[in-house]
Design an enzyme around this catalytic site. Structure first.
Site, PDB file in Angstrom:
ATOM      1  N   ASP A  11       0.857  -1.189   0.000  1.00 13.61           N
ATOM      2  CA  ASP A  11       0.000   0.000   0.000  1.00 13.61           C
ATOM      3  C   ASP A  11       0.888   1.233   0.000  1.00 13.61           C
ATOM      4  OD1 ASP A  11       0.794  -0.178   2.687  1.00 13.61           O
ATOM      5  OD2 ASP A  11      -1.119   0.547   3.457  1.00 13.61           O
TER       6      ASP A  11
ATOM      7  N   TYR B 134       2.997   4.776   0.669  1.00 13.26           N
ATOM      8  CA  TYR B 134       3.663   5.397   1.817  1.00 13.26           C
ATOM      9  C   TYR B 134       2.646   6.231   2.585  1.00 13.26           C
ATOM     10  CZ  TYR B 134       8.095   4.419  -0.653  1.00 13.26           C
ATOM     11  OH  TYR B 134       9.156   3.827  -1.295  1.00 13.26           O
TER      12      TYR B 134
ATOM     13  N   PHE C 144       6.349   2.574  -4.371  1.00 10.20           N
ATOM     14  CA  PHE C 144       7.752   2.815  -3.989  1.00 10.20           C
ATOM     15  C   PHE C 144       8.311   4.184  -4.382  1.00 10.20           C
ATOM     16  CE2 PHE C 144       7.226  -1.794  -4.319  1.00 10.20           C
ATOM     17  CZ  PHE C 144       7.476  -2.143  -3.000  1.00 10.20           C
TER      18      PHE C 144
ATOM     19  N   HIS D 236       9.337  -8.404   0.830  1.00  6.75           N
ATOM     20  CA  HIS D 236       9.231  -6.961   0.634  1.00  6.75           C
ATOM     21  C   HIS D 236      10.580  -6.287   0.921  1.00  6.75           C
ATOM     22  CE1 HIS D 236       7.674  -2.846   1.264  1.00  6.75           C
ATOM     23  NE2 HIS D 236       6.630  -3.240   0.554  1.00  6.75           N
TER      24      HIS D 236
END
Length: 227
Positions: free
Chosen positions: A65, A67, A78, A187
């Site tokens: 999801d 930031y 990202f 991740h």
């Protein structure tokens, strides 16, 4: 109907946008944006799709999801806006990029040049409350992004799917691995990067697959300066 995405994605996702679950999601988001601080800005929710039309997709980088810090998220997984400090997950991505391809990190986190080359930078959930990771899970976004993956699975050319983190890897069952290439790992966040993200070589593997598909590989070197 209101146009949400100004390219071929609009028609491809039209059916989803009129579905009851999406209308429920839309009502939920309307209330959230009115009453809470939500990222990204509502006008940037579909930015990844705007910059990477369906027909141009070559690689999908799927995160979890957005930031949840101020001024970071702008609709691409990202990526952060210019002049915003590079977040820890992206620091780790840059570290792996250097280890994999020898490309040194840049001083910004703006990934637009990847998007413009056909890298769809998408999260499984497209919005989040400020300071509350995963706060918009289970509201309908997962159904929408499942539909996106199914549409990408039908793409006329083979694609590379880079799945980072358990929520992203769960989408693998929607992908025909006989046609497309899937590169999955933990991740890149500081909590999990050492569990198999570092050393996974996603960038060289993606380009090797694109070459096999007779497609132009991605230039992963980001520009030094961004506007």
């Amino acid at each position: 109907m209101k146009v949400l995405i100004h390219n071929d994605w609009q028609g491809i996702l039209e059916e989803e946008f009129t579905a009851p679950y999406y209308q429920n999601l839309r009502n939920y988001l309307k209330k959230e944006y009115q009453e809470q601080r939500v990222y990204p800005d509502m006008y940037h929710i579909w930015q990844a799709f705007e910059w990477t039309p369906y027909e141009k997709v070559k690689v999908v980088i799927l995160g979890q999801d957005p930031y949840h810090g101020p001024n970071q998220a702008h609709g691409l997984s990202f990526s952060v806006q210019p002049n915003v400090k590079v977040p820890p997950s992206l620091v780790n991505i840059y570290q792996e990029l250097e280890s994999d391809l020898g490309i040194p990190p840049v001083q910004h986190g703006y990934l637009k040049s990847w998007a413009e080359q056909g890298v769809l930078l998408m999260n499984t959930v497209l919005t989040v409350r400020a300071g509350q990771a995963n706060s918009h899970r289970g509201q309908g976004w997962e159904q929408l992004t499942d539909a996106v993956i199914r549409k990408l699975n039908q793409h006329k050319t083979p694609l590379v799917f880079i799945l980072w983190g358990s929520q992203s890897i769960a989408k693998k069952e929607l992908i025909d691995t006989g046609k497309h290439v899937v590169i999955a790992s933990p991740h890149p966040s500081p909590l999990s990067a050492y569990r198999g993200f570092f050393g996974s070589k996603p960038f060289s593997k993606a380009n090797a697959a694109l070459i096999q598909f007779d497609a132009t590989p991605i230039n992963w070197q980001l520009p030094q300066n961004v506007n």
